[in-house]
Write an enzyme that holds these catalytic residues in place. Structure first.
Site, mmCIF file in Angstrom:
data_model
loop_
_atom_site.group_PDB
_atom_site.id
_atom_site.type_symbol
_atom_site.label_atom_id
_atom_site.label_comp_id
_atom_site.label_asym_id
_atom_site.label_seq_id
_atom_site.Cartn_x
_atom_site.Cartn_y
_atom_site.Cartn_z
ATOM 1 N N LYS A 279 0.789 -1.075 0.145
ATOM 2 C CA LYS A 279 -0.101 -0.029 0.043
ATOM 3 C C LYS A 279 0.968 1.370 0.136
ATOM 4 O O LYS A 279 0.332 2.360 -0.485
ATOM 5 C CB LYS A 279 -1.004 0.186 1.187
ATOM 6 C CG LYS A 279 -1.871 -1.190 1.423
ATOM 7 C CD LYS A 279 -2.994 -1.259 0.451
ATOM 8 C CE LYS A 279 -4.097 -2.062 0.735
ATOM 9 N NZ LYS A 279 -3.653 -3.460 0.578
HETATM 10 C C1 LIG Z 1 -3.865 -4.636 -0.233
HETATM 11 C C2 LIG Z 1 -3.070 -5.890 -0.290
HETATM 12 C C3 LIG Z 1 -3.479 -6.867 -1.245
HETATM 13 C C4 LIG Z 1 -4.298 -6.845 -2.254
HETATM 14 O O1 LIG Z 1 -4.247 -5.957 -3.369
HETATM 15 P P1 LIG Z 1 -5.500 -5.324 -4.045
HETATM 16 O O2 LIG Z 1 -5.078 -4.250 -4.991
HETATM 17 O O3 LIG Z 1 -6.566 -5.029 -3.262
HETATM 18 O O4 LIG Z 1 -5.801 -6.494 -4.930
HETATM 19 C C5 LIG Z 1 -2.532 -7.739 -1.270
HETATM 20 N N1 LIG Z 1 -1.595 -8.033 -0.168
HETATM 21 C C6 LIG Z 1 -1.362 -7.069 0.755
HETATM 22 C C7 LIG Z 1 -0.039 -7.171 1.589
HETATM 23 C C8 LIG Z 1 -2.340 -5.951 0.740
HETATM 24 O O5 LIG Z 1 -1.881 -5.267 1.776
#
Ligand SMILES: *Cc1c(COP(=O)(O)O)cnc(C)c1O
Length: 495
Positions: free
Chosen positions: A112
């Site tokens: 993120k």
């Molecule tokens: C948010 C997240 C995901 C999923 O990503 P998306 O873009 O929502 O598909 C996968 N792994 C981690 C560690 C995340 O924080």
């Protein structure tokens, strides 16, 4: 050529990139999508000689066409700096027959950060461009990870305030500690007596409260969203696919023009959609391998053409993928419907009313580049152990879901195309699940003891994000009832 953003649910709603970033969501729940994706008309071999920030500029300048070069470079250079513990920002690590793109070297050690470290700058720049003089107040409800990444991104960014609500008894101790120790004069973190849905509902109600908006305006504030459907989060995520591809060239693994596959551990479908957009821009990607955990709505969708969220919500060891409504899938549905907003709106209405919809055969044909599969909890743990034993590489649970699905894909298809696996979190963020996967004897130890054990096993130094919370002072102690969220916001903003 100027890229205009339009709503997935209404052809008449059109805005510039900066307006789309400011608004976050289109009217009636639609999402903003680019009217066309420009070709990345730079030689891939030239990109291979650039650093992360330079690649970011080449990609983002083509998508955010109403930003000046100076504005965009300011955003990029402010975001991708020493906050990341690697100069490469997103290192590509070869283990076994896969290339792991480590997207977790930012300040909260999950992927993120790749978007949330730049979104604040994009937002403030967008506000300036559109002559918004108010301070932007980011309201976020979180079940753990997004809240911390947003806090870290917006902390001390001039012209912004951020208020995060989390369920007081609904996040892990490490997640809570990460949030309530957040520094920054413009940050507020509030625990609510209620669950995540209550937090989310409270935030939505405030967004829709016209009276509150008026009072905010009078004091020089307006709300905005750091939610993952903001195009300002999606565009920065296209960058690292181009970057990964060009590192493969630089490392002599491929030649410019060769195809690669990507494997993405998926929840809200943002990360994998960014890869799809990167391909539309011209990046030679063959297959998009969409990896789910036991909440396998997407796997079922790719298998049957039916999206059906009517099922039990399963709590897994990869909580950031525990999701039944993948919001960003709407952008792909719109695309395979032939950019048909009316058709898309109809399907989304069905989803809203019945919890499911079915795409047409014509639409399904356009999904041939996608492959979906999933990993059970057992398989995920076994993958962590197996790769630790064979390659001395310790991955987190989300990445392990992707690695498991990659194995399934290769044994089903025999496809040996060079493959990039998006590695979305540091194992230090999910220490307990990771260590117990390696050996059940760790089950009796405390979380921080396990951090030290992980360090010994992996030889990877403990990230600053973890060191910070061991000894950090608690700075946010506000707790309110779920019915008092608005009152709390008023107090924080002095309304
Ligand atoms: C948010 C997240 C995901 C999923 O990503 P998306 O873009 O929502 O598909 C996968 N792994 C981690 C560690 C995340 O924080």
């Amino acid at each position: 050529m100027e890229v205009i953003y339009k709503s997935t649910r209404n052809d008449n709603e059109k805005v510039t990139a900066s307006q789309a970033i400011l608004k976050g969501l289109a009217e009636n729940g639609g999402l903003f999508v680019p009217n066309s994706i420009p070709v990345l008309d730079v030689d891939l071999n030239d990109l291979a000689k650039m650093n992360y920030q330079e690649v970011a500029y080449e990609v983002m300048s083509r998508m955010l066409t109403d930003f000046t070069e100076e504005e965009l470079k300011y955003c990029i250079n402010s975001a991708y700096d020493k906050k990341f513990d690697r100069e490469e920002i997103a290192p590509l690590v070869k283990k076994g027959d896969a290339h792991y793109l480590e997207l977790f070297h930012g300040s909260t050690i999950a992927f993120k950060d790749m978007a949330l470290s730049i979104l604040p700058y994009l937002l403030v720049t967008s506000a300036k461009k559109n002559k918004v003089e108010n301070d932007i107040v980011i309201l976020t409800a979180t079940s753990g990870d997004t809240g911390k990444a947003a806090l870290a991104g917006f902390a001390d960014v001039p012209g912004t305030r951020i208020i995060v609500f989390y369920p007081k008894n609904g996040v892990s101790p490490i997640q809570e500690k990460q949030m309530i120790t957040q520094k920054g004069d413009n940050t507020s973190v509030v625990g609510i007596i209620g669950n995540f849905d209550d937090a989310q509902t409270g935030v939505k109600n405030m967004f829709n409260n016209k009276e509150l908006a008026k009072e905010m305006e009078a004091k020089g504030f307006q709300f905005s969203s750091a939610n993952s459907i903001n195009i300002g989060r999606l565009v920065p995520q296209m960058v690292y696919y181009v970057y990964a591809y060009t590192r493969l060239i630089a490392n002599g693994e491929i030649q410019a023009g060769d195809r690669i596959n990507v494997v993405v551990p998926t929840g809200n479908f943002g990360n994998i959609l960014a890869a799809y957009y990167a391909k539309e821009m011209g990046l030679p990607i063959g297959r998009f391998i969409c990896a789910s955990n036991e909440n396998k709505v997407l796997y079922d969708f790719f298998e049957t053409g039916v999206y059906d969220k009517n099922r039990d919500f399963i709590l897994t060891s990869s909580p950031s993928m525990d999701i039944l409504i993948s919001s960003n899938l709407e952008r792909l549905i719109y695309r395979i419907a032939g950019d048909d907003a009316a058709k898309n709106a109809e399907l989304m209405k069905e989803l809203n009313e019945t919890g499911k919809y079915e795409i047409t055969e014509d639409m399904a044909k356009k999904l041939s580049e996608f492959y979906g599969n999933y990993a059970t909890e057992k398989e995920t743990a076994a993958t962590i152990k197996k790769i630790y034993e064979s390659d001395s590489y310790i991955m987190d649970t989300h990445t392990a879901v992707a690695a498991t699905v990659y194995d399934k894909y290769v044994s089903e298809t025999g496809d040996k195309t060079p493959t990039v696996i998006a590695s979305t979190a540091s194992p230090y963020k999910f220490t307990r699940s990771v260590m117990e996967a390696i050996d059940t004897r760790y089950a009796s130890q405390s979380d921080f003891d396990l951090v030290d054990e992980l360090q010994k096993l992996s030889g990877v130094s403990i990230p600053q994000a973890i060191e910070d919370i061991r000894s950090a002072e608690v700075l946010h102690k506000t707790v309110c009832d779920k019915s008092d969220m608005e009152k709390t916001v008023r107090t924080i903003l002095g309304l």
